[in-house]
Design a protein around this motif. Structure first.
Motif, PDB file in Angstrom:
ATOM      1  N   LEU A 166      15.447  -0.258  -7.734  1.00 52.61           N
ATOM      2  CA  LEU A 166      14.427   1.350  -8.071  1.00 52.61           C
ATOM      3  C   LEU A 166      14.780   2.357  -9.099  1.00 52.61           C
ATOM      4  CD1 LEU A 166      13.033   1.241  -4.678  1.00 52.61           C
ATOM      5  CD2 LEU A 166      11.454   0.816  -6.957  1.00 52.61           C
ATOM      6  N   ASN A 167      16.326   1.773  -8.942  1.00 56.67           N
ATOM      7  CA  ASN A 167      17.030   3.732  -9.629  1.00 56.67           C
ATOM      8  C   ASN A 167      17.175   2.732 -10.990  1.00 56.67           C
ATOM      9  OD1 ASN A 167      17.081   5.557  -8.052  1.00 56.67           O
ATOM     10  ND2 ASN A 167      19.062   4.381  -7.061  1.00 56.67           N
ATOM     11  N   GLN A 168      16.587   1.670 -11.751  1.00 61.57           N
ATOM     12  CA  GLN A 168      16.959   1.631 -12.381  1.00 61.57           C
ATOM     13  C   GLN A 168      14.978   1.566 -13.011  1.00 61.57           C
ATOM     14  OE1 GLN A 168      18.481  -2.757 -12.085  1.00 61.57           O
ATOM     15  NE2 GLN A 168      20.323  -1.868 -12.229  1.00 61.57           N
ATOM     16  N   ASP A 183      14.449   6.728   0.971  1.00 62.24           N
ATOM     17  CA  ASP A 183      14.321   4.936   2.333  1.00 62.24           C
ATOM     18  C   ASP A 183      13.184   5.246   2.866  1.00 62.24           C
ATOM     19  OD1 ASP A 183      17.047   6.110   2.176  1.00 62.24           O
ATOM     20  OD2 ASP A 183      17.575   7.384   4.246  1.00 62.24           O
ATOM     21  N   GLU A 184      11.935   5.674   2.038  1.00 63.00           N
ATOM     22  CA  GLU A 184      10.390   5.270   2.921  1.00 63.00           C
ATOM     23  C   GLU A 184      10.227   4.185   1.755  1.00 63.00           C
ATOM     24  OE1 GLU A 184       5.545   7.018   3.678  1.00 63.00           O
ATOM     25  OE2 GLU A 184       7.544   7.834   1.849  1.00 63.00           O
ATOM     26  N   ALA A 203       9.567   0.266   2.731  1.00 64.13           N
ATOM     27  CA  ALA A 203       8.768  -0.316   2.713  1.00 64.13           C
ATOM     28  C   ALA A 203       8.436  -1.869   1.515  1.00 64.13           C
ATOM     29  CB  ALA A 203       8.073   0.636   2.098  1.00 64.13           C
ATOM     30  N   ILE A 204      10.131  -1.755   1.047  1.00 64.22           N
ATOM     31  CA  ILE A 204      10.027  -3.104   0.177  1.00 64.22           C
ATOM     32  C   ILE A 204      10.544  -3.892   0.786  1.00 64.22           C
ATOM     33  CG2 ILE A 204      11.177  -4.049  -2.150  1.00 64.22           C
ATOM     34  CD1 ILE A 204      10.657  -1.620  -2.775  1.00 64.22           C
ATOM     35  N   ARG A 205      11.523  -3.863   2.012  1.00 61.22           N
ATOM     36  CA  ARG A 205      13.112  -4.461   2.910  1.00 61.22           C
ATOM     37  C   ARG A 205      12.127  -5.444   3.926  1.00 61.22           C
ATOM     38  NH1 ARG A 205      15.419  -4.946   7.111  1.00 61.22           N
ATOM     39  NH2 ARG A 205      14.474  -3.605   7.747  1.00 61.22           N
ATOM     40  N   THR A 255       0.375  -1.109  -0.188  1.00 60.46           N
ATOM     41  CA  THR A 255      -0.285   0.221  -0.574  1.00 60.46           C
ATOM     42  C   THR A 255       0.826   1.553  -0.116  1.00 60.46           C
ATOM     43  OG1 THR A 255       0.289   0.068   2.533  1.00 60.46           O
ATOM     44  CG2 THR A 255      -2.031  -1.548   0.601  1.00 60.46           C
ATOM     45  N   THR A 256       2.128   1.291   0.757  1.00 61.32           N
ATOM     46  CA  THR A 256       3.211   2.194   0.175  1.00 61.32           C
ATOM     47  C   THR A 256       3.527   2.603  -0.950  1.00 61.32           C
ATOM     48  OG1 THR A 256       3.818   1.144   2.642  1.00 61.32           O
ATOM     49  CG2 THR A 256       5.051   3.154   1.197  1.00 61.32           C
ATOM     50  N   HIS A 257       3.196   1.885  -1.936  1.00 58.99           N
ATOM     51  CA  HIS A 257       3.378   2.620  -2.833  1.00 58.99           C
ATOM     52  C   HIS A 257       1.982   3.449  -3.825  1.00 58.99           C
ATOM     53  CE1 HIS A 257       6.371   1.277  -6.651  1.00 58.99           C
ATOM     54  NE2 HIS A 257       6.413   1.968  -6.036  1.00 58.99           N
ATOM     55  N   TRP A 258       1.060   3.514  -3.309  1.00 59.57           N
ATOM     56  CA  TRP A 258       0.176   4.677  -3.157  1.00 59.57           C
ATOM     57  C   TRP A 258       0.301   5.308  -2.518  1.00 59.57           C
ATOM     58  CZ3 TRP A 258      -1.122   2.985  -7.675  1.00 59.57           C
ATOM     59  CH2 TRP A 258      -1.550   1.773  -8.579  1.00 59.57           C
ATOM     60  N   ARG A 259       1.747   5.889  -1.738  1.00 60.05           N
ATOM     61  CA  ARG A 259       1.543   7.075  -1.150  1.00 60.05           C
ATOM     62  C   ARG A 259       1.015   8.546  -1.425  1.00 60.05           C
ATOM     63  NH1 ARG A 259       8.102   7.260  -1.500  1.00 60.05           N
ATOM     64  NH2 ARG A 259       8.586   6.943  -2.961  1.00 60.05           N
ATOM     65  N   TYR A 260       1.321   8.446  -2.320  1.00 61.54           N
ATOM     66  CA  TYR A 260       1.242   9.768  -3.254  1.00 61.54           C
ATOM     67  C   TYR A 260      -0.193  10.129  -4.580  1.00 61.54           C
ATOM     68  CZ  TYR A 260       5.701  10.714  -2.819  1.00 61.54           C
ATOM     69  OH  TYR A 260       7.140  10.463  -2.386  1.00 61.54           O
ATOM     70  N   ASN A 261      -1.184   8.848  -4.549  1.00 60.93           N
ATOM     71  CA  ASN A 261      -2.270   8.419  -5.159  1.00 60.93           C
ATOM     72  C   ASN A 261      -3.053   8.882  -3.875  1.00 60.93           C
ATOM     73  OD1 ASN A 261       0.060   5.856  -6.181  1.00 60.93           O
ATOM     74  ND2 ASN A 261      -0.494   8.344  -7.733  1.00 60.93           N
TER      75      ASN A 261
END
Length: 303
Positions: free
Chosen positions: A189-191, A201-202, A206-208, A52-58
């Motif tokens: 992620l940078n790729q 870092d957030e 959230a993935i780790r 769910t963190t991946h939707w933090r800006y949505n």
């Protein structure tokens, strides 16, 4: 980051007896509106290794006008990671369909990225009129034509190497341990982000953190097992889909040939499909969230 005009709630819902983490935002104005006046609800579905963190800006933006939910698929994020489950499209489709029925209870727009995009499409095809729309952001999945048998020495060699890997628990463990290192997560992620401003870092944490949970390794093995449940091909799902469809493409996705994929999609998607092409990588909703939010809201308002 959640706007003060919305209310955010955690859910204690369970599926197949296993705990599912989810968030929901209900606009204050909805408390005095009928379901018809509220418009459709929205459910956000993350990709592999995300949450769910991946939707933090949505979430906070969409939640100003619409009832919006986000959940962690079983095996990911803060949801349970039980052994014995066949992790794959059929499981997550059933989880999503049940969540909409039991927790939302009205027509819902399903929004999914990558693996979550496939789950959103499969769910939308299964839900019939209860799917108010489906939105795919660089969705995973295969077409029937991709499954044609490939002959030749190289194809046989690749299949043999893959078979050795899948039978070697030590190799699987070494790869898994490497993938969940913070440095590896950030490098990956940078790729896949063209603009890496939001690789912070957030997001890395959230993935780790979920990868440290008991059962995470078994989920990893199950997802990549070619003998596991893969679900229906995309073209079959598109033929069954009755809901409006929006395609949001990160056109510089290094994990897939997005321009080529778009061409294949056009052969199978409904004629009224809306397509928006963005200068972004594999996860446009987090990389260019303002553009994704704007395109999504404009499309919903026109439904």
């Amino acid at each position: 980051m959640v706007s003060s005009v919305v209310e955010t709630k955690l859910s204690d819902w369970k599926f197949l007896g296993h705990s599912v983490h989810s968030l929901s935002i209900i606009p204050e104005a909805h408390k005095t509106k009928t379901d018809e006046e509220k418009g459709p609800a929205i459910l956000l579905i993350h990709g592999f290794g995300a949450s769910t963190t991946h939707w933090r800006y949505n979430l906070p933006v969409l939640g100003k006008k619409y009832e919006v939910h986000a959940l962690d698929l079983l095996g990911f994020g803060k949801s349970s990671k039980p052994s014995g489950l066949a992790y794959g499209g059929p499981l997550w489709k059933d989880q999503i369909v049940a969540y909409v029925k039991e927790k939302i209870g009205r027509p819902t727009i399903l929004v999914g990225n990558s693996l979550g995009g496939y789950a959103a499409l499969a769910s939308g095809a299964a839900m019939g009129p209860e799917a108010a729309g489906v939105v795919l952001l660089n969705a995973a999945g295969y077409f029937s034509e991709d499954k044609k048998t490939t002959k030749g020495t190289w194809a046989t060699a690749r299949k043999t190497v893959a078979g050795i890997f899948l039978k070697n628990a030590l190799l699987q463990r070494i790869i898994f341990e490497n993938l969940r290192q913070p440095s590896t997560i950030k490098r990956t992620l940078n790729q896949v982000y063209i603009d890496t401003s939001n690789v912070d870092d957030e997001l890395v944490e959230a993935i780790r953190k979920p990868s440290l949970d008991k059962g995470a390794f078994n989920v990893f093995k199950s997802v990549f097992d070619p003998a596991g449940p893969q679900g229906k091909p995309l073209d079959e799902l598109f033929s069954q889909l009755k809901a409006p469809l929006l395609l949001l493409w990160g056109n510089r996705d290094p994990w897939m040939n997005a321009p080529g994929k778009r061409a294949t999609y056009k052969k199978h998607t409904p004629t009224n499909t809306k397509e928006v092409v963005l200068d972004a990588g594999h996860c446009p909703h987090d990389e260019v969230p303002d553009q994704v939010n704007s395109a999504l809201l404009e499309w919903i308002n026109q439904l």
